[in-house]
Design a protein around this motif. Structure first.
Motif, PDB file in Angstrom:
ATOM      1  N   GLN A 171      -5.167 -24.312   1.786  1.00  0.00           N
ATOM      2  CA  GLN A 171      -5.733 -23.273   0.837  1.00  0.00           C
ATOM      3  C   GLN A 171      -6.545 -22.280   1.938  1.00  0.00           C
ATOM      4  OE1 GLN A 171      -7.618 -25.219  -2.103  1.00  0.00           O
ATOM      5  NE2 GLN A 171      -5.986 -25.148  -3.535  1.00  0.00           N
ATOM      6  N   ALA A 172      -7.354 -22.754   2.681  1.00  0.00           N
ATOM      7  CA  ALA A 172      -8.023 -21.891   3.639  1.00  0.00           C
ATOM      8  C   ALA A 172      -7.165 -21.331   4.475  1.00  0.00           C
ATOM      9  CB  ALA A 172      -9.046 -22.528   4.612  1.00  0.00           C
ATOM     10  N   HIS A 173      -6.046 -21.840   4.971  1.00  0.00           N
ATOM     11  CA  HIS A 173      -4.786 -21.321   6.030  1.00  0.00           C
ATOM     12  C   HIS A 173      -4.531 -20.294   5.301  1.00  0.00           C
ATOM     13  CE1 HIS A 173      -1.376 -21.638   8.697  1.00  0.00           C
ATOM     14  NE2 HIS A 173      -2.256 -20.930   9.301  1.00  0.00           N
ATOM     15  N   VAL A 174      -3.988 -20.520   4.018  1.00  0.00           N
ATOM     16  CA  VAL A 174      -3.248 -19.335   3.216  1.00  0.00           C
ATOM     17  C   VAL A 174      -4.181 -18.005   2.889  1.00  0.00           C
ATOM     18  CG1 VAL A 174      -2.344 -18.593   1.178  1.00  0.00           C
ATOM     19  CG2 VAL A 174      -1.762 -20.877   2.049  1.00  0.00           C
ATOM     20  N   ALA A 175      -5.631 -18.203   2.873  1.00  0.00           N
ATOM     21  CA  ALA A 175      -6.400 -17.171   2.412  1.00  0.00           C
ATOM     22  C   ALA A 175      -6.689 -16.582   3.794  1.00  0.00           C
ATOM     23  CB  ALA A 175      -7.751 -17.798   2.049  1.00  0.00           C
ATOM     24  N   ALA A 176      -6.495 -17.137   4.763  1.00  0.00           N
ATOM     25  CA  ALA A 176      -6.813 -16.438   6.319  1.00  0.00           C
ATOM     26  C   ALA A 176      -5.833 -15.586   6.362  1.00  0.00           C
ATOM     27  CB  ALA A 176      -7.181 -17.621   7.292  1.00  0.00           C
ATOM     28  N   LEU A 177      -4.425 -16.206   6.216  1.00  0.00           N
ATOM     29  CA  LEU A 177      -3.292 -15.384   6.539  1.00  0.00           C
ATOM     30  C   LEU A 177      -3.077 -14.259   5.664  1.00  0.00           C
ATOM     31  CD1 LEU A 177      -0.513 -18.309   7.150  1.00  0.00           C
ATOM     32  CD2 LEU A 177      -1.574 -16.752   8.875  1.00  0.00           C
ATOM     33  N   LYS A 178      -3.615 -14.398   4.330  1.00  0.00           N
ATOM     34  CA  LYS A 178      -3.529 -13.201   3.552  1.00  0.00           C
ATOM     35  C   LYS A 178      -4.464 -12.140   3.751  1.00  0.00           C
ATOM     36  CE  LYS A 178      -1.381 -15.343  -0.599  1.00  0.00           C
ATOM     37  NZ  LYS A 178      -1.661 -15.839  -1.999  1.00  0.00           N
ATOM     38  N   ALA A 179      -5.700 -12.609   4.282  1.00  0.00           N
ATOM     39  CA  ALA A 179      -6.707 -11.561   4.766  1.00  0.00           C
ATOM     40  C   ALA A 179      -6.303 -10.698   6.091  1.00  0.00           C
ATOM     41  CB  ALA A 179      -7.833 -12.348   5.082  1.00  0.00           C
ATOM     42  N   ASN A 180      -5.377 -11.469   6.803  1.00  0.00           N
ATOM     43  CA  ASN A 180      -4.826 -10.854   8.006  1.00  0.00           C
ATOM     44  C   ASN A 180      -3.625  -9.761   7.564  1.00  0.00           C
ATOM     45  OD1 ASN A 180      -6.297 -12.452   9.732  1.00  0.00           O
ATOM     46  ND2 ASN A 180      -5.101 -13.917  10.307  1.00  0.00           N
ATOM     47  N   LEU A 181      -2.933 -10.308   6.622  1.00  0.00           N
ATOM     48  CA  LEU A 181      -1.914  -9.289   5.997  1.00  0.00           C
ATOM     49  C   LEU A 181      -2.417  -8.008   5.502  1.00  0.00           C
ATOM     50  CD1 LEU A 181       0.998  -8.920   5.396  1.00  0.00           C
ATOM     51  CD2 LEU A 181       0.524 -10.156   3.121  1.00  0.00           C
ATOM     52  N   ALA A 182      -3.529  -7.992   4.983  1.00  0.00           N
ATOM     53  CA  ALA A 182      -4.348  -6.599   4.494  1.00  0.00           C
ATOM     54  C   ALA A 182      -4.723  -5.959   5.629  1.00  0.00           C
ATOM     55  CB  ALA A 182      -5.782  -7.260   3.627  1.00  0.00           C
ATOM     56  N   ASP A 183      -5.025  -6.697   6.706  1.00  0.00           N
ATOM     57  CA  ASP A 183      -5.071  -5.727   7.936  1.00  0.00           C
ATOM     58  C   ASP A 183      -3.819  -4.987   8.687  1.00  0.00           C
ATOM     59  OD1 ASP A 183      -7.999  -5.950   7.927  1.00  0.00           O
ATOM     60  OD2 ASP A 183      -7.639  -8.025   8.925  1.00  0.00           O
ATOM     61  N   TYR A 184      -2.709  -5.613   7.992  1.00  0.00           N
ATOM     62  CA  TYR A 184      -1.592  -4.980   8.653  1.00  0.00           C
ATOM     63  C   TYR A 184      -1.384  -3.727   7.627  1.00  0.00           C
ATOM     64  CZ  TYR A 184       0.286  -8.720  11.254  1.00  0.00           C
ATOM     65  OH  TYR A 184       0.260  -9.607  12.486  1.00  0.00           O
ATOM     66  N   THR A 185      -2.131  -3.237   6.930  1.00  0.00           N
ATOM     67  CA  THR A 185      -2.064  -1.955   6.010  1.00  0.00           C
ATOM     68  C   THR A 185      -3.315  -1.099   6.666  1.00  0.00           C
ATOM     69  OG1 THR A 185      -1.011  -2.988   4.118  1.00  0.00           O
ATOM     70  CG2 THR A 185      -2.079  -0.778   3.965  1.00  0.00           C
ATOM     71  N   LEU A 186      -3.267  -0.135   7.195  1.00  0.00           N
ATOM     72  CA  LEU A 186      -4.355   0.493   7.664  1.00  0.00           C
ATOM     73  C   LEU A 186      -4.925   1.776   6.647  1.00  0.00           C
ATOM     74  CD1 LEU A 186      -3.137   1.547  11.537  1.00  0.00           C
ATOM     75  CD2 LEU A 186      -4.438  -0.646  10.478  1.00  0.00           C
ATOM     76  N   ILE A 187      -6.241   1.519   6.335  1.00  0.00           N
ATOM     77  CA  ILE A 187      -6.735   2.348   5.412  1.00  0.00           C
ATOM     78  C   ILE A 187      -7.871   3.245   6.060  1.00  0.00           C
ATOM     79  CG2 ILE A 187      -8.225   2.087   3.405  1.00  0.00           C
ATOM     80  CD1 ILE A 187      -5.398   0.914   2.801  1.00  0.00           C
ATOM     81  N   ALA A 188      -7.697   4.488   5.411  1.00  0.00           N
ATOM     82  CA  ALA A 188      -8.983   5.413   5.851  1.00  0.00           C
ATOM     83  C   ALA A 188     -10.433   4.825   5.467  1.00  0.00           C
ATOM     84  CB  ALA A 188      -8.564   6.835   5.195  1.00  0.00           C
ATOM     85  N   PRO A 189     -11.109   4.600   6.402  1.00  0.00           N
ATOM     86  CA  PRO A 189     -12.625   4.166   6.181  1.00  0.00           C
ATOM     87  C   PRO A 189     -13.372   5.359   5.556  1.00  0.00           C
ATOM     88  CG  PRO A 189     -12.056   4.510   8.421  1.00  0.00           C
ATOM     89  CD  PRO A 189     -10.868   4.795   7.966  1.00  0.00           C
ATOM     90  N   ARG A 190     -12.801   6.434   5.995  1.00  0.00           N
ATOM     91  CA  ARG A 190     -13.782   7.650   5.271  1.00  0.00           C
ATOM     92  C   ARG A 190     -12.757   8.854   4.848  1.00  0.00           C
ATOM     93  NH1 ARG A 190     -18.722   8.756   9.746  1.00  0.00           N
ATOM     94  NH2 ARG A 190     -19.350   6.449  10.322  1.00  0.00           N
ATOM     95  N   SER A 191     -13.253   9.655   4.053  1.00  0.00           N
ATOM     96  CA  SER A 191     -12.549  11.059   4.019  1.00  0.00           C
ATOM     97  C   SER A 191     -12.505  11.936   5.419  1.00  0.00           C
ATOM     98  CB  SER A 191     -12.940  11.681   2.780  1.00  0.00           C
ATOM     99  OG  SER A 191     -13.063  10.879   1.638  1.00  0.00           O
ATOM    100  N   GLY A 192     -11.633  12.730   5.654  1.00  0.00           N
ATOM    101  CA  GLY A 192     -11.644  13.617   6.683  1.00  0.00           C
ATOM    102  C   GLY A 192     -10.227  14.224   7.222  1.00  0.00           C
ATOM    103  N   ARG A 193     -10.234  14.599   8.137  1.00  0.00           N
ATOM    104  CA  ARG A 193      -8.985  15.296   8.483  1.00  0.00           C
ATOM    105  C   ARG A 193      -8.345  14.563   9.890  1.00  0.00           C
ATOM    106  NH1 ARG A 193     -10.477  20.544   9.842  1.00  0.00           N
ATOM    107  NH2 ARG A 193     -10.067  21.289   7.959  1.00  0.00           N
ATOM    108  N   VAL A 194      -7.048  14.067   9.694  1.00  0.00           N
ATOM    109  CA  VAL A 194      -6.475  13.681  10.885  1.00  0.00           C
ATOM    110  C   VAL A 194      -6.403  14.537  12.189  1.00  0.00           C
ATOM    111  CG1 VAL A 194      -4.173  12.440  11.571  1.00  0.00           C
ATOM    112  CG2 VAL A 194      -5.025  12.197   9.318  1.00  0.00           C
ATOM    113  N   GLN A 195      -6.974  14.235  13.230  1.00  0.00           N
ATOM    114  CA  GLN A 195      -7.123  14.926  14.313  1.00  0.00           C
ATOM    115  C   GLN A 195      -5.769  14.841  15.371  1.00  0.00           C
ATOM    116  OE1 GLN A 195     -10.275  14.130  17.186  1.00  0.00           O
ATOM    117  NE2 GLN A 195     -10.333  16.229  17.723  1.00  0.00           N
TER     118      GLN A 195
END
Length: 326
Positions: A171-195
């Protein structure tokens, strides 16, 4: 000849316009009172480089240079096909561990029944031996069977603990892999303009590879360099005013957010060669976010200007430096 004449006319007009802006600024600042310090600088914004946590192929990039993004927006995705396959394999391993646990529980129930039977047979053999209807050999056999059944039960119970641990690890292995999967989607950490877009779909980047460079337009500042005697008297939070070369008719309020702990020579792009020989302290002048909120569409980094810092907190701001915004 005609094209050369046009170039000269253009350069002359540019010089006149620049001279007009400079003259307006000089008129404002020719009599800067005591308690104030003036310095040159450039407008900057906090830059955030959005990078890959794990290496992989860029599947898509959802923003272009110049786009405004909000914190939490999806800006890019990395191909996660291989990782998703690993997650399915880990989930299958979890189900297998759960089945092994159920089998271990059933085995414990079986061993408990066998132990109860062995105990009953041992008591019966001992009773018969005491009444003279049984032999000591029979008692020894039943005692050996009892010991074997008890050991088998302990082994089965240990197997339950082992399968429980296997389930938790899976179960821990699955949770770790799913957490890694979330990092495969890049999210804007702040609002701003793409330079900058620093990668393109289809490119394979190593871990730490940069994909997007983002400017936080709510974190805008100007770095200036003040002489040691003036920086030494400066307080954190001291008021300042910024006048940009591109818009000298406006006066932007700011405050001292940081003063360097060590002196340095003034950077070459700030002053003349003689000024660069002087030791100065870097001072960061921060513009308040509530002011920037209304001007995110027009904020640009790299714009040069002049800043006036109030070194003496008791000094009164001259009328020419009263705050004036668009």
């Amino acid at each position: 000849m005609k094209s050369i004449r046009s170039v000269w006319i253009f350069l002359l007009l540019a010089a006149l316009l620049g001279g007009g802006a400079y003259s307006l600024w000089q008129a404002r600042q020719s009599d800067l009172p005591e308690g104030f310090s003036r310095a040159n600088g450039r407008i900057e914004a906090e830059r955030i480089d959005i990078s890959l946590k794990f290496g992989g192929r860029i599947a898509e990039i959802l923003v272009d240079e110049g786009d405004m993004v909000t914190a939490g927006d999806v800006i890019a995705r990395v191909d996660s096909t291989e990782l998703e396959a690993q997650i399915r394999a880990a989930e299958a391993a979890t189900r297998q561990a759960e089945q092994e646990y159920e089998q271990a529980v059933a085995l414990v129930a079986q061993r408990e029944g066998e132990l109860d039977y062995a105990e009953a047979e041992l008591k019966r053999a001992e009773t018969l031996a005491e009444s003279g209807h049984g032999t000591a050999e029979r008692v020894d056999q039943r005692r050996s069977q009892h010991i074997t059944a008890k050991a088998a039960l302990n082994t089965a119970r240990a197997q339950i603990a082992a399968t429980q641990a296997a389930i938790e690890a899976a179960q821990a292995h699955v949770a770790a892999l799913k957490a890694n999967l979330a990092d495969y989607t890049l999210i804007a950490p702040r609002s701003g303009r793409v330079q900058y877009r620093l990668a393109q779909p289809g490119e394979i980047l190593a871990a730490g590879g940069k994909v997007i460079s983002l400017l936080d337009l709510m974190d805008v500042y100007m770095d200036v360099y003040l002489p040691t005697d003036e920086a030494g008297r400066l307080r954190y939070g001291a008021e300042a005013r910024i006048i940009l070369d591109a818009a000298p008719q406006y006066v932007i309020p700011a405050h001292v957010d940081f003063v360097a702990s060590e002196a340095q020579f003034t950077p070459k792009y700030v002053e003349t060669a003689s000024e660069r020989e002087k030791l100065t302290f870097r001072v960061k002048l921060q513009i308040a976010p509530e002011i920037l909120e209304n001007y995110q569409d027009v904020v640009k980094t790299g714009v040069p200007g002049v800043a006036v810092v109030r070194v003496d907190p008791e000094a009164e701001w001259p009328e020419a430096l009263a705050v004036k915004l668009p």
